[in-house]
Structure formats: C-alpha cells, structure tokens
Design a protein around this motif. Sequence first.
Motif, PDB file in Angstrom:
ATOM      1  N   THR A 293       0.902  -1.225   0.031  1.00  0.00           N
ATOM      2  CA  THR A 293       0.043  -0.056  -0.120  1.00  0.00           C
ATOM      3  C   THR A 293       0.847   1.276  -0.083  1.00  0.00           C
ATOM      4  O   THR A 293       1.912   1.088   0.354  1.00  0.00           O
ATOM      5  CB  THR A 293      -0.937   0.072   1.182  1.00  0.00           C
ATOM      6  OG1 THR A 293      -1.793   0.905   1.122  1.00  0.00           O
ATOM      7  CG2 THR A 293      -0.069   0.347   2.531  1.00  0.00           C
ATOM      8  N   THR A 294       0.533   2.386  -0.499  1.00  0.00           N
ATOM      9  CA  THR A 294       1.018   3.582  -0.235  1.00  0.00           C
ATOM     10  C   THR A 294       1.530   3.852   0.946  1.00  0.00           C
ATOM     11  O   THR A 294       0.724   3.858   2.085  1.00  0.00           O
ATOM     12  CB  THR A 294       0.290   4.757  -1.077  1.00  0.00           C
ATOM     13  OG1 THR A 294      -1.081   4.853  -0.433  1.00  0.00           O
ATOM     14  CG2 THR A 294       0.274   4.732  -2.745  1.00  0.00           C
ATOM     15  N   TYR A 295       2.621   4.400   1.264  1.00  0.00           N
ATOM     16  CA  TYR A 295       3.031   4.893   2.479  1.00  0.00           C
ATOM     17  C   TYR A 295       3.087   6.306   2.935  1.00  0.00           C
ATOM     18  O   TYR A 295       3.813   6.995   2.249  1.00  0.00           O
ATOM     19  CB  TYR A 295       4.679   4.312   2.698  1.00  0.00           C
ATOM     20  CG  TYR A 295       4.782   2.925   3.401  1.00  0.00           C
ATOM     21  CD1 TYR A 295       3.766   2.122   3.681  1.00  0.00           C
ATOM     22  CD2 TYR A 295       5.828   2.471   4.036  1.00  0.00           C
ATOM     23  CE1 TYR A 295       3.844   0.707   4.150  1.00  0.00           C
ATOM     24  CE2 TYR A 295       5.952   1.278   4.685  1.00  0.00           C
ATOM     25  CZ  TYR A 295       4.944   0.428   4.848  1.00  0.00           C
ATOM     26  OH  TYR A 295       4.934  -0.576   5.399  1.00  0.00           O
ATOM     27  N   GLY A 296       2.421   6.485   4.017  1.00  0.00           N
ATOM     28  CA  GLY A 296       2.297   7.895   4.771  1.00  0.00           C
ATOM     29  C   GLY A 296       3.788   8.457   5.090  1.00  0.00           C
ATOM     30  O   GLY A 296       3.974   9.686   5.074  1.00  0.00           O
ATOM     31  N   GLU A 297       4.648   7.587   5.666  1.00  0.00           N
ATOM     32  CA  GLU A 297       5.820   7.872   5.977  1.00  0.00           C
ATOM     33  C   GLU A 297       6.527   8.517   4.893  1.00  0.00           C
ATOM     34  O   GLU A 297       7.365   9.515   4.923  1.00  0.00           O
ATOM     35  CB  GLU A 297       6.917   6.775   6.289  1.00  0.00           C
ATOM     36  CG  GLU A 297       6.418   6.134   7.747  1.00  0.00           C
ATOM     37  CD  GLU A 297       5.383   5.008   7.497  1.00  0.00           C
ATOM     38  OE1 GLU A 297       4.641   5.124   6.294  1.00  0.00           O
ATOM     39  OE2 GLU A 297       5.149   4.033   8.296  1.00  0.00           O
ATOM     40  N   ASN A 298       6.687   7.924   3.738  1.00  0.00           N
ATOM     41  CA  ASN A 298       7.355   8.418   2.405  1.00  0.00           C
ATOM     42  C   ASN A 298       6.602   9.726   1.810  1.00  0.00           C
ATOM     43  O   ASN A 298       7.244  10.647   1.318  1.00  0.00           O
ATOM     44  CB  ASN A 298       7.270   7.495   1.293  1.00  0.00           C
ATOM     45  CG  ASN A 298       8.172   6.257   1.626  1.00  0.00           C
ATOM     46  OD1 ASN A 298       7.825   5.284   2.458  1.00  0.00           O
ATOM     47  ND2 ASN A 298       9.471   6.386   1.492  1.00  0.00           N
TER      48      ASN A 298
END
Length: 439
Positions: A293-298
């Motif tokens: 899934t897409t990462y909020g950290e990045n």
Amino acid sequence: MSQEKAVGIREVPRYDRWLAFSIQHLFAMFGATILVPYLVGISPAVALVSSGLGTLAYLLITRGQIPAYLGSSFAFITPMITAISIGGIEGMLIGSFFAGIVYGLVALLIKTSGVRWLINLLPPIVVGPVIMVIGLGLAPVAVDMAMNIPGTGIYDGTLFTVALITLFITILASIFFRGFFGLIPILIGIVGGYVVAYFLGIIDLTPVREAAWIAAPDFVVPFVTHTPTISWTIIAIMVPVAVVTLSEHIGDQMVLSKVVGKNFVKKPGLHRSILGDGVATIISSVLGGPPNTTYGENIGVVALTRVFSVFVIGGAAVLAIIFGFIGKVAALIETIPTAVMGGVSILLFGIIASSGLRMLIDNRVNIGEKRNLIISSVILVIGIGGAFIQVTDEIQVPGMALAAIVGIVLNLILPGRPIIKNSEEMFQDLNVEMDKEKQ
C-alpha cells in the motif's frame, strides 16, 4: 532543505543528491516494511524486493506522475496471521492475490462509472471505526511480543524492559526529532532497542557472520515452490480488508495532491493509482511477500524535502530490491529480538487505531447522532470481539471482515445517509486548498 526550490515530478536530480534522496525514502519505509513480515512469519527480504518491484510497477501504471512509495500494509496483518494458520504462507498468498484482483476491478469500475459510488459505499463513519478495529485488534499481539518469551506466553522481565526502552526511544524520536529524523521514529526505535538488547546479551550475531553477502531471498512462487490451491475461507478473510485499504488509498492521494500541488485524483486518475496498488499487491503475492500500500512515511519525506521526482522514488525502489538480495541484511533483520518489535508495535498499533479516530474528527463526523453512534459501536464490538460467521465447513467470515460488511450494510439501510452527488463535491476541499497555494 524545505526552503529550497522544489524538485519537479519528472526532474532528475544530480547523481549524488539523487542517491541521498532515495536513501532517505528507503530509511523512511524500512522499519514498517520489515515489521509486517516479521509479525506474520514471512521473509523480510522478500518483502523488500516485492516492495521495490511493486513501487516500480506503480510508477509505470501511473505514467510516472505520482511520487508515491509502496510498502507492506498493516491493515492485512491480522487476516494474514489467520490465513497462515489455516493454509500456511501459500494459502495466505492466494488471499493476497485476490485482494489485488479486487483493486483491479474497483479501478475498472471507477474508470467506467466514476468514484462517487465508492465514496458513498465507504464513508468515514464506516472506514474510521474499521481502522480502529485493525489497531485495537492487534493490541494483544504487541503486548505478547513485548512481555513474553516467544511462543511460550511466559513473562520475562528482561524482555519487557527491552520493549519499554524501545518504546521510549521511539516516542522520544517522534516528539523531539525534527526534519528527516522526525519521519523515521520506527527505524530509530528499532535500532536503539537493538543496541540495548545486544548489551543485555539477548542477541546472537552468529547468523549474520555466517550469512553470505549475496543471497536470494526465500521466494514463495506458485507452480515453482508450491502448487496453489484456492481456499474460500482465506479469500473471505483477506479480500474484505481491501475495503479499508481502498479508502486509505484515496486519503493518501488527496494528501499527496495537496503536498505536490497537483490533483492526482483527476490526473492521472484514481483508477490508475488504485490499479497500481493492486498490481503491486499481486506482484508481492506471487513472490511470497505481504500486500502493499502507499506509505504515509514517504509522503512525509516528499512534503519535508519538496523533492517530488518520481526518479527519486524509483531509486528507492531499486535500493530496496538490492537490500533484499544482501544476505547479511536479511540475517541481521532476523536477529532483531521479538521484544524490540513488540516495543515499537505498542506505539504503531495504537497509532493505527488513533488514525481511525482522526478520520472521524477530520471529516467532522458527529458521533452524537444516533445513526453514527450505532454504526461505529456495532463495528467496534463485532471487530474487536472477534465475532464470525461460519458459512460452510470451509468458508468463514472473520471479525474484521464481518465488522466492515455490517458497517457498510448499516450505512446503506439506516435513514439519514449523506449522499455525495458528484466528484466535484467530493474533492472541492482539495481544489480550494490547491488554489490557495497557487495564489
């Protein structure tokens, strides 16, 4: 760095800066990406490789227009653990594959029918409590990892001390660190806890010394390492989780749009980004890795550095693949004590639950209204309580999936449901904020 001129989406930075920017993204996703496979008992090296390949596929499908990195999904942890207990890793991968197929079908429907139906099906009053169920349902796992000797349930004070120190380091990093280091508290906590555990004599580095520098990860490939068999129970356990991750995906796209100043929901389109997410999950499922899934950290790294270049994201993906083939890195990950992972998990799983609450707050959901109170209450008790429906001897709908389904049904049948009429209404806040940025 945040005051410097932004690096454009298609801009290629100077090589030394390119490498540095990509390494930042690698560090940002590393802790969370290896934690998921660690918790469910699959190879972290495979997770790194599948994360990198999935991100590259995502960039291709979105036509190199969205600077997003994909890593292991936390939403699937409990379903993965349950699926592995039923059908082993091979069975879990079948469930992951079909979850990716669902992404593709949703992308096709959005392409042909628009996105309004999806938002009406998955409003915040449904998705928020389900996300809370994910985090709170994992709480016993985190506490067991932190307090007890692995696999025994026997309390160990030394291990719990290591877990609490790890938790404390992670909290300090989250609160007091600024800039890039403020975006990687999980990685900092794992490293700090690892050092403490080493000096307490808990860690044996022999496997790291004996490991080869270059080693292929333990891929689990259908028709190569095993013959896949379909389990409808596992599919029923894992596929409904896509309901939650789809909503999270939309949220990530809106946040990233605000950060970059381009409406990615409109161009290249939500159907492309969701398809990219699904293809990444399918790639992972045929290699033996967790759903992606897409990462909020990045996204946080993109916001901090204002480096929007997809070439930087692609560079991070290539580095992740390379790391997956470094045998000593894989061996080092496997020496991380369970207590260290338990320490960071206490915070992480709590944050997941809190993010569900935040979704309700950000969308101004009034829990004082009976309709909203009923929907959220039923979802929380069914999901956390572990209710399930035994459809047949082979098919079972477990608590998290059942909670999501019941929440959707209640939202559709109870009176007073707010209905979004068009896509402009859905994303008007996004367009307004971006107009303000331009002015």
